[in-house]
Design a protein around this motif. Structure first.
Motif, PDB file in Angstrom:
ATOM      1  N   ARG A   1       0.828  -1.204   0.000  1.00  0.00           N
ATOM      2  CA  ARG A   1       0.000   0.000   0.000  1.00  0.00           C
ATOM      3  C   ARG A   1       0.863   1.256   0.000  1.00  0.00           C
ATOM      4  NH1 ARG A   1      -3.822  -0.589   4.964  1.00  0.00           N
ATOM      5  NH2 ARG A   1      -4.680   1.362   4.147  1.00  0.00           N
ATOM      6  N   MET A   2       2.004   1.204   0.694  1.00  0.00           N
ATOM      7  CA  MET A   2       2.923   2.339   0.699  1.00  0.00           C
ATOM      8  C   MET A   2       3.497   2.583  -0.695  1.00  0.00           C
ATOM      9  SD  MET A   2       5.098   1.847   4.221  1.00  0.00           S
ATOM     10  CE  MET A   2       6.284   3.105   3.734  1.00  0.00           C
ATOM     11  N   LEU A   3       3.796   1.506  -1.415  1.00  0.00           N
ATOM     12  CA  LEU A   3       4.403   1.621  -2.732  1.00  0.00           C
ATOM     13  C   LEU A   3       3.403   2.077  -3.783  1.00  0.00           C
ATOM     14  CD1 LEU A   3       6.593  -1.601  -2.657  1.00  0.00           C
ATOM     15  CD2 LEU A   3       7.420   0.747  -2.578  1.00  0.00           C
ATOM     16  N   GLY A   4       2.122   1.855  -3.509  1.00  0.00           N
ATOM     17  CA  GLY A   4       1.095   2.274  -4.447  1.00  0.00           C
ATOM     18  C   GLY A   4       0.944   1.287  -5.586  1.00  0.00           C
ATOM     19  N   PRO A   5      -0.027   1.526  -6.456  1.00  0.00           N
ATOM     20  CA  PRO A   5      -0.276   0.609  -7.568  1.00  0.00           C
ATOM     21  C   PRO A   5       0.907   0.546  -8.520  1.00  0.00           C
ATOM     22  CG  PRO A   5      -1.522   2.643  -7.841  1.00  0.00           C
ATOM     23  CD  PRO A   5      -0.944   2.679  -6.472  1.00  0.00           C
ATOM     24  N   ARG A   6       1.201  -0.646  -9.005  1.00  0.00           N
ATOM     25  CA  ARG A   6       2.355  -0.834  -9.879  1.00  0.00           C
ATOM     26  C   ARG A   6       1.997  -0.645 -11.357  1.00  0.00           C
ATOM     27  NH1 ARG A   6       4.435  -6.459  -6.999  1.00  0.00           N
ATOM     28  NH2 ARG A   6       4.720  -5.589  -4.910  1.00  0.00           N
ATOM     29  N   GLN A   7       0.739  -0.876 -11.692  1.00  0.00           N
ATOM     30  CA  GLN A   7       0.351  -0.784 -13.096  1.00  0.00           C
ATOM     31  C   GLN A   7       0.257   0.666 -13.540  1.00  0.00           C
ATOM     32  OE1 GLN A   7      -1.587  -1.644 -10.619  1.00  0.00           O
ATOM     33  NE2 GLN A   7      -3.696  -0.927 -10.862  1.00  0.00           N
TER      34      GLN A   7
ATOM     35  N   ILE B   1      -1.634   7.832  -0.855  1.00  0.00           N
ATOM     36  CA  ILE B   1      -2.095   7.074  -2.011  1.00  0.00           C
ATOM     37  C   ILE B   1      -2.939   7.959  -2.918  1.00  0.00           C
ATOM     38  CG2 ILE B   1      -3.634   5.203  -2.731  1.00  0.00           C
ATOM     39  CD1 ILE B   1      -2.627   3.626  -0.281  1.00  0.00           C
ATOM     40  N   ALA B   2      -3.837   8.743  -2.326  1.00  0.00           N
ATOM     41  CA  ALA B   2      -4.670   9.650  -3.117  1.00  0.00           C
ATOM     42  C   ALA B   2      -3.806  10.653  -3.869  1.00  0.00           C
ATOM     43  CB  ALA B   2      -5.661  10.383  -2.211  1.00  0.00           C
TER      44      ALA B   2
END
Length: 248
Positions: free
Chosen positions: A74-80, A211-212
């Motif tokens: 979740r810290m890294l955020g979405p990879r796509q 994240i937002a």
């Protein structure tokens, strides 16, 4: 005459915050590797001790490693990468509003104030819905009904013209405001609230705002925080039209 405190923060204007966020992302990547090793070792140990009284301890190790890996993801955020298409901001907001109402345990009203004349935006609807849902859930959790408050969160859309984000000047943007009546972000946290794991709530993860912010910035937008006249506003700016639709 009563002095009114006004806080106005553009998240994208803090290079130190961005640098610290990248540092944390690097640390998260480094931590994930040994976590995988710990989990694998615990699984091997469990297989060597089937039915042993120590199995409960290896299960705890595996469960806690999985929890930490989920936190790091979740810290890294979405990879796509975003998969943009022309979408309506109001269709996205209505979808998010329905999702927020389902788990609205606080019975807070979600009031809409939409400008029906806004153009579509070129965006990944799923990513932006996640960003908006994070902001709206935060507002619901923060909204109070004390001191005459009426327990509502306002979702407002308006056009914004001639705004520069980074090095790009946009002729037209969509402005989405999420407005509530909570007490706002503590002053000592204002400049770091978009960093991972920074939170003022006991039960907060400190990940919803970062994240937002990351998802909005992937679309060339920005998030502003504003505290004025007893209201807290998170304002999302998104370029209207297709990518690179900018002008001087």
């Amino acid at each position: 005459m009563i002095a009114v405190s006004v806080f106005h923060v553009r998240a994208i204007c803090y290079p130190k915050v961005r640098g610290t966020r990248e540092l944390l992302r690097g640390v998260a990547h480094e931590v994930k590797n040994p976590l995988g090793g710990i989990r694998g070792a615990a699984q091997l140990l469990a297989s060597e001790l089937p039915g042993s009284r120590y199995t409960c301890y290896t299960n705890v190790i595996i469960q806690e490693v999985d929890r930490l890996q989920s936190l790091l993801d979740r810290m890294l955020g979405p990879r796509q990468l975003p998969k943009p298409e022309m979408v309506s901001i109001h269709q996205m907001l209505e979808q998010v509003r329905k999702l927020a109402e389902v788990d609205n345990e606080y019975s807070i009203r979600l009031v809409t104030d939409y400008d029906p004349n806004l153009p579509e935006i070129y965006a990944d609807a799923g990513m932006l819905q996640q960003a908006l849902l994070n902001l709206i859930r935060n507002a619901i959790q923060a909204t109070t009904t004390d001191d005459g408050g009426d327990g509502k969160v306002v979702l407002r859309t308006r056009p914004e013209r001639q705004l520069t984000i980074g090095h790009a000047k946009h002729r037209l943007l969509i402005k989405v405001e999420i407005i509530d009546n909570d007490s706002g972000i503590p002053e000592d946290m204002v400049e770091t609230m978009f960093l991972p794991l920074i939170t003022g709530r006991k039960d907060g993860s400190g990940l919803s705002l970062p994240i937002a912010q990351n998802l909005v910035q992937r679309h060339g937008g920005l998030i502003e925080y504003e505290r004025c006249d007893g209201k807290t506003r998170f304002i999302v700016y998104l370029p209207a039209g297709r990518k690179n639709d900018t002008g001087k």
